[in-house]
Design a protein around this motif. Sequence first.
Motif, PDB file in Angstrom:
ATOM      1  N   ALA A   1      -0.553 -10.085  -2.403  1.00 24.15           N
ATOM      2  CA  ALA A   1       0.905  -9.914  -2.490  1.00 24.15           C
ATOM      3  C   ALA A   1       1.464  -9.701  -1.090  1.00 24.15           C
ATOM      4  CB  ALA A   1       1.272  -8.806  -3.452  1.00 24.15           C
ATOM      5  N   VAL A   2       2.224  -8.608  -0.837  1.00 25.95           N
ATOM      6  CA  VAL A   2       2.674  -8.350   0.521  1.00 25.95           C
ATOM      7  C   VAL A   2       1.433  -8.273   1.413  1.00 25.95           C
ATOM      8  CG1 VAL A   2       3.746  -6.649   2.040  1.00 25.95           C
ATOM      9  CG2 VAL A   2       4.780  -7.150  -0.176  1.00 25.95           C
ATOM     10  N   PRO A   3       1.364  -9.071   2.492  1.00 28.24           N
ATOM     11  CA  PRO A   3       0.154  -9.082   3.321  1.00 28.24           C
ATOM     12  C   PRO A   3      -0.197  -7.680   3.825  1.00 28.24           C
ATOM     13  CG  PRO A   3       1.619 -10.880   3.922  1.00 28.24           C
ATOM     14  CD  PRO A   3       2.380 -10.015   2.971  1.00 28.24           C
ATOM     15  N   GLY A   4      -1.471  -7.323   3.726  1.00 24.77           N
ATOM     16  CA  GLY A   4      -1.916  -6.032   4.225  1.00 24.77           C
ATOM     17  C   GLY A   4      -1.616  -4.862   3.327  1.00 24.77           C
TER      18      GLY A   4
ATOM     19  N   LYS B   1      19.178  -7.446  -2.467  1.00 23.66           N
ATOM     20  CA  LYS B   1      17.869  -6.840  -2.289  1.00 23.66           C
ATOM     21  C   LYS B   1      17.383  -6.216  -3.587  1.00 23.66           C
ATOM     22  CE  LYS B   1      18.399  -5.997   2.650  1.00 23.66           C
ATOM     23  NZ  LYS B   1      18.232  -5.037   3.768  1.00 23.66           N
ATOM     24  N   ARG B   2      16.057  -6.024  -3.681  1.00 22.87           N
ATOM     25  CA  ARG B   2      15.436  -5.463  -4.870  1.00 22.87           C
ATOM     26  C   ARG B   2      14.835  -4.095  -4.563  1.00 22.87           C
ATOM     27  NH1 ARG B   2      14.310  -9.545  -8.621  1.00 22.87           N
ATOM     28  NH2 ARG B   2      15.914 -11.137  -8.376  1.00 22.87           N
ATOM     29  N   ALA B   3      14.863  -3.220  -5.556  1.00 23.51           N
ATOM     30  CA  ALA B   3      14.211  -1.911  -5.438  1.00 23.51           C
ATOM     31  C   ALA B   3      12.751  -2.062  -5.839  1.00 23.51           C
ATOM     32  CB  ALA B   3      14.902  -0.896  -6.331  1.00 23.51           C
ATOM     33  N   ILE B   4      11.829  -1.709  -4.922  1.00 20.79           N
ATOM     34  CA  ILE B   4      10.407  -1.780  -5.281  1.00 20.79           C
ATOM     35  C   ILE B   4       9.757  -0.407  -5.329  1.00 20.79           C
ATOM     36  CG2 ILE B   4      10.100  -4.126  -4.448  1.00 20.79           C
ATOM     37  CD1 ILE B   4       8.652  -2.881  -1.993  1.00 20.79           C
TER      38      ILE B   4
ATOM     39  N   GLY C   1       6.941 -13.756  -7.478  1.00 21.12           N
ATOM     40  CA  GLY C   1       6.331 -13.310  -8.721  1.00 21.12           C
ATOM     41  C   GLY C   1       6.676 -11.894  -9.121  1.00 21.12           C
ATOM     42  N   GLU C   2       7.792 -11.382  -8.619  1.00 21.25           N
ATOM     43  CA  GLU C   2       8.153  -9.987  -8.893  1.00 21.25           C
ATOM     44  C   GLU C   2       8.346  -9.741 -10.388  1.00 21.25           C
ATOM     45  OE1 GLU C   2      11.732  -6.871  -7.682  1.00 21.25           O
ATOM     46  OE2 GLU C   2      11.493  -8.771  -6.590  1.00 21.25           O
TER      47      GLU C   2
ATOM     48  N   LYS D   1      -1.427 -10.293 -10.065  1.00 21.03           N
ATOM     49  CA  LYS D   1      -0.350  -9.556  -9.409  1.00 21.03           C
ATOM     50  C   LYS D   1      -0.851  -8.177  -8.988  1.00 21.03           C
ATOM     51  CE  LYS D   1       3.323 -12.051 -11.752  1.00 21.03           C
ATOM     52  NZ  LYS D   1       4.650 -12.008 -12.412  1.00 21.03           N
ATOM     53  N   ARG D   2      -0.204  -7.603  -7.966  1.00 18.42           N
ATOM     54  CA  ARG D   2      -0.602  -6.318  -7.418  1.00 18.42           C
ATOM     55  C   ARG D   2       0.563  -5.337  -7.463  1.00 18.42           C
ATOM     56  NH1 ARG D   2      -4.530  -8.444  -8.458  1.00 18.42           N
ATOM     57  NH2 ARG D   2      -6.365  -8.886  -7.156  1.00 18.42           N
ATOM     58  N   LEU D   3       0.219  -4.065  -7.486  1.00 20.80           N
ATOM     59  CA  LEU D   3       1.210  -2.998  -7.583  1.00 20.80           C
ATOM     60  C   LEU D   3       1.914  -2.796  -6.241  1.00 20.80           C
ATOM     61  CD1 LEU D   3       2.208  -0.668  -9.543  1.00 20.80           C
ATOM     62  CD2 LEU D   3       0.592   0.785  -8.300  1.00 20.80           C
TER      63      LEU D   3
END
Length: 292
Positions: free
Chosen positions: A38-41, A152-155, A212-213, A238-240
């Motif tokens: 997902a987000v790198p790193g 923008k999205r709240a994660i 893929g959110e 998918k990852r958290l």
Amino acid sequence: MRREANHHRSTRRAVAVGGVLLSTVVLGQVALSGPVAAVPGLLIRTTVGPSNSVAKSQSAVCPAGTTVIGGGGAITGSGLGQVGMDIVQPLADAGLYSVTGREDPNGVTGNWAVTASAICAPTPAGYQVVTGHSAMNSVNPKFLELSCPVGKRAIGGGGAALALGSGSSDVLLEDLRVNLSSVTVAGVEAGNAFADNWSLDVSVICVDPLAGEQRVTVDSVSSSVVDRSVTATCPAGKRLHGVGGEIVGGEGQVRLTELRPTSSTTATVRAATDENGFSGSWKVRAYAVCAT
């Protein structure tokens, strides 16, 4: 506690709050997972503080080159229903996620510890942390919803229930809901019986939309047991990225004891009744913000 119908009582604010909410950082044993997709790193860092019977704060610090995008905490040990996680907050400027635990006014005879977990990653596109606070008064319960800038999205996010001049957990942080583009925090007086003023703080971590959110929400069963937990799991592939949770129907007699990432794909929420017990039915809800 907040009932589900009370969602409509949420209040929108978007005011800046300066300064650091926590005055003490106690670093303990560190566990660091490897990078995931997902987000790198993307990684999760967890620290466990000392086990004793005093109020304390614990922080999980993101490694150099990364920033905090979510997190949470847990209380372990004795008297779980009598120890409140009053503050669960990302501190973006310091690159950490902090959790504060305090005993209720009756105290706890045994020892307990605070665990803090931070979800860390190289700064995502559009990263911004927005903070706000409610009025300081005696209104009970309280709700505060804070939105991301348009597009923008709240994660992830955090919240705090703060009682004026109190050294005990007199007010409960019961909800930390991560919505599509906002975070909602709710608080209630312990036993609905705190006479002084108190307030809520909220933080929302905002980013540009992720590939893929998806938000996964899972409820436990509803009954009158003394302790209950539920885990939300991201779909395959998918990852958290963020964690949220809430208590439904606890009427000021149920405390959050865990709200945190428990793996690279799971978010766990747990709560327990206070020492008086609670005869009504209640449940917990876990939110997992997932992406590919």
